[in-house]
Design a protein around this motif. Sequence first.
Motif, PDB file in Angstrom:
ATOM      1  N   THR A  65      94.700 -46.186  63.519  1.00 48.74           N
ATOM      2  CA  THR A  65      93.315 -45.959  63.154  1.00 48.74           C
ATOM      3  C   THR A  65      93.094 -46.506  61.754  1.00 48.74           C
ATOM      4  OG1 THR A  65      91.574 -44.300  62.982  1.00 48.74           O
ATOM      5  CG2 THR A  65      93.736 -43.661  62.213  1.00 48.74           C
ATOM      6  N   PRO A  66      91.894 -46.988  61.465  1.00 46.80           N
ATOM      7  CA  PRO A  66      91.646 -47.427  60.092  1.00 46.80           C
ATOM      8  C   PRO A  66      91.589 -46.231  59.150  1.00 46.80           C
ATOM      9  CG  PRO A  66      89.748 -47.916  61.511  1.00 46.80           C
ATOM     10  CD  PRO A  66      90.778 -47.264  62.348  1.00 46.80           C
ATOM     11  N   ALA A  67      92.132 -46.390  57.979  1.00 48.78           N
ATOM     12  CA  ALA A  67      92.140 -45.321  56.981  1.00 48.78           C
ATOM     13  C   ALA A  67      91.993 -45.940  55.597  1.00 48.78           C
ATOM     14  CB  ALA A  67      93.431 -44.509  57.086  1.00 48.78           C
ATOM     15  N   THR A  68      91.696 -45.106  54.620  1.00 46.64           N
ATOM     16  CA  THR A  68      91.573 -45.588  53.245  1.00 46.64           C
ATOM     17  C   THR A  68      92.527 -44.826  52.361  1.00 46.64           C
ATOM     18  OG1 THR A  68      89.799 -44.032  52.761  1.00 46.64           O
ATOM     19  CG2 THR A  68      89.140 -46.216  53.506  1.00 46.64           C
ATOM     20  N   ARG A  69      92.942 -45.475  51.297  1.00 42.90           N
ATOM     21  CA  ARG A  69      93.803 -44.854  50.291  1.00 42.90           C
ATOM     22  C   ARG A  69      93.407 -45.417  48.929  1.00 42.90           C
ATOM     23  NH1 ARG A  69      98.994 -47.738  52.800  1.00 42.90           N
ATOM     24  NH2 ARG A  69      98.445 -49.893  52.341  1.00 42.90           N
ATOM     25  N   PRO A  70      93.785 -44.739  47.865  1.00 49.70           N
ATOM     26  CA  PRO A  70      93.450 -45.256  46.540  1.00 49.70           C
ATOM     27  C   PRO A  70      94.136 -46.592  46.292  1.00 49.70           C
ATOM     28  CG  PRO A  70      94.313 -43.023  46.394  1.00 49.70           C
ATOM     29  CD  PRO A  70      94.464 -43.452  47.805  1.00 49.70           C
ATOM     30  N   HIS A  71      93.397 -47.500  45.685  1.00 48.55           N
ATOM     31  CA  HIS A  71      93.966 -48.801  45.311  1.00 48.55           C
ATOM     32  C   HIS A  71      94.445 -48.696  43.873  1.00 48.55           C
ATOM     33  CE1 HIS A  71      94.630 -53.078  45.281  1.00 48.55           C
ATOM     34  NE2 HIS A  71      93.884 -53.195  44.199  1.00 48.55           N
ATOM     35  N   LEU A  72      95.740 -48.929  43.675  1.00 45.60           N
ATOM     36  CA  LEU A  72      96.319 -48.823  42.340  1.00 45.60           C
ATOM     37  C   LEU A  72      96.549 -50.211  41.774  1.00 45.60           C
ATOM     38  CD1 LEU A  72      98.913 -45.996  43.004  1.00 45.60           C
ATOM     39  CD2 LEU A  72      96.653 -45.795  42.017  1.00 45.60           C
ATOM     40  N   VAL A  73      96.136 -50.406  40.515  1.00 47.87           N
ATOM     41  CA  VAL A  73      96.352 -51.675  39.833  1.00 47.87           C
ATOM     42  C   VAL A  73      97.129 -51.403  38.548  1.00 47.87           C
ATOM     43  CG1 VAL A  73      94.321 -52.819  40.780  1.00 47.87           C
ATOM     44  CG2 VAL A  73      94.130 -51.555  38.649  1.00 47.87           C
ATOM     45  N   ARG A  74      97.819 -52.408  38.087  1.00 50.82           N
ATOM     46  CA  ARG A  74      98.612 -52.280  36.869  1.00 50.82           C
ATOM     47  C   ARG A  74      97.712 -52.567  35.675  1.00 50.82           C
ATOM     48  NH1 ARG A  74     103.029 -56.134  34.646  1.00 50.82           N
ATOM     49  NH2 ARG A  74     104.225 -54.720  33.344  1.00 50.82           N
ATOM     50  N   SER A  75      97.638 -51.615  34.765  1.00 40.17           N
ATOM     51  CA  SER A  75      96.813 -51.759  33.573  1.00 40.17           C
ATOM     52  C   SER A  75      97.716 -51.696  32.349  1.00 40.17           C
ATOM     53  CB  SER A  75      95.781 -50.634  33.518  1.00 40.17           C
ATOM     54  OG  SER A  75      95.105 -50.656  32.287  1.00 40.17           O
ATOM     55  N   CYS A  76      97.582 -52.672  31.483  1.00 42.29           N
ATOM     56  CA  CYS A  76      98.407 -52.737  30.285  1.00 42.29           C
ATOM     57  C   CYS A  76      97.521 -52.724  29.052  1.00 42.29           C
ATOM     58  CB  CYS A  76      99.264 -54.003  30.280  1.00 42.29           C
ATOM     59  SG  CYS A  76     100.431 -54.087  31.636  1.00 42.29           S
ATOM     60  N   THR A  77      97.931 -51.958  28.064  1.00 40.89           N
ATOM     61  CA  THR A  77      97.235 -51.946  26.780  1.00 40.89           C
ATOM     62  C   THR A  77      98.219 -52.396  25.715  1.00 40.89           C
ATOM     63  OG1 THR A  77      97.800 -49.624  26.480  1.00 40.89           O
ATOM     64  CG2 THR A  77      95.650 -50.106  27.425  1.00 40.89           C
ATOM     65  N   GLY A 115      89.234 -48.028  42.756  1.00 39.03           N
ATOM     66  CA  GLY A 115      88.592 -48.049  44.067  1.00 39.03           C
ATOM     67  C   GLY A 115      89.536 -47.632  45.170  1.00 39.03           C
ATOM     68  N   THR A 116      89.233 -48.080  46.398  1.00 37.53           N
ATOM     69  CA  THR A 116      90.060 -47.741  47.556  1.00 37.53           C
ATOM     70  C   THR A 116      90.380 -49.011  48.329  1.00 37.53           C
ATOM     71  OG1 THR A 116      88.119 -47.359  48.932  1.00 37.53           O
ATOM     72  CG2 THR A 116      89.063 -45.436  47.809  1.00 37.53           C
ATOM     73  N   GLU A 117      91.377 -48.908  49.192  1.00 37.38           N
ATOM     74  CA  GLU A 117      91.737 -50.011  50.075  1.00 37.38           C
ATOM     75  C   GLU A 117      91.883 -49.469  51.488  1.00 37.38           C
ATOM     76  OE1 GLU A 117      95.371 -51.620  48.559  1.00 37.38           O
ATOM     77  OE2 GLU A 117      96.568 -49.937  49.245  1.00 37.38           O
ATOM     78  N   THR A 118      91.626 -50.315  52.473  1.00 35.34           N
ATOM     79  CA  THR A 118      91.757 -49.896  53.865  1.00 35.34           C
ATOM     80  C   THR A 118      93.087 -50.396  54.418  1.00 35.34           C
ATOM     81  OG1 THR A 118      90.620 -51.863  54.655  1.00 35.34           O
ATOM     82  CG2 THR A 118      89.272 -49.913  54.270  1.00 35.34           C
TER      83      THR A 118
END
Length: 176
Positions: A65-77, A115-118
């Motif tokens: 089934t299609p589902a969504t989850r949090p989309h994690l990205v790498r953030s650098c400071t 955001g989210t990803e499917t």
Amino acid sequence: MFVSGGRLRAAGVTAILLAVLTACGGGTSNGARTTAPATTASPTPTQNPVHGIKDTLRHVTRRTTPATRPHLVRSCTPGTRQVRHTSRSGSGSHRRTRTWYTTEHYQNCHKVRSGTETYRRELRPERWCVLLDDVGGDRKRDDVWFRVDHVDYNRVLTADDHTRVQFVPLLPNTGC
């Protein structure tokens, strides 16, 4: 101290790995399989072949089934810090210490939600099952389901109805 701690840790990891391999049957000294091998995607088969009279087959398809989850990205400071350096020269009463500071640049990185990803979530895995009568030659053991890999399933599928078949089940006594 560090070297001996590292050796002790390596010895512990080695002992655990050997215990796991032994428990999972890593040493195959009791003979080889007599039927077709399982695919790499299937669970590990048991080593005891099962034989009986072919009754029926069941192919349970994979359900997703299609589902969504949090989309994690790498953030650098970027960041900086002061690093202290010292240099000593001379000896005795002529000993001299020189101290200087430099700025070191570094990146502070971590994952943040953006955001989210499917994706496709698996509700039911794909299974291939065979129903046997007279399991192991025992005429009282009828209608027993066995999960098999798709290679054994196809081989049993091509066999005539009510003929004797032999295969290695994937999971013992789990039914279908």
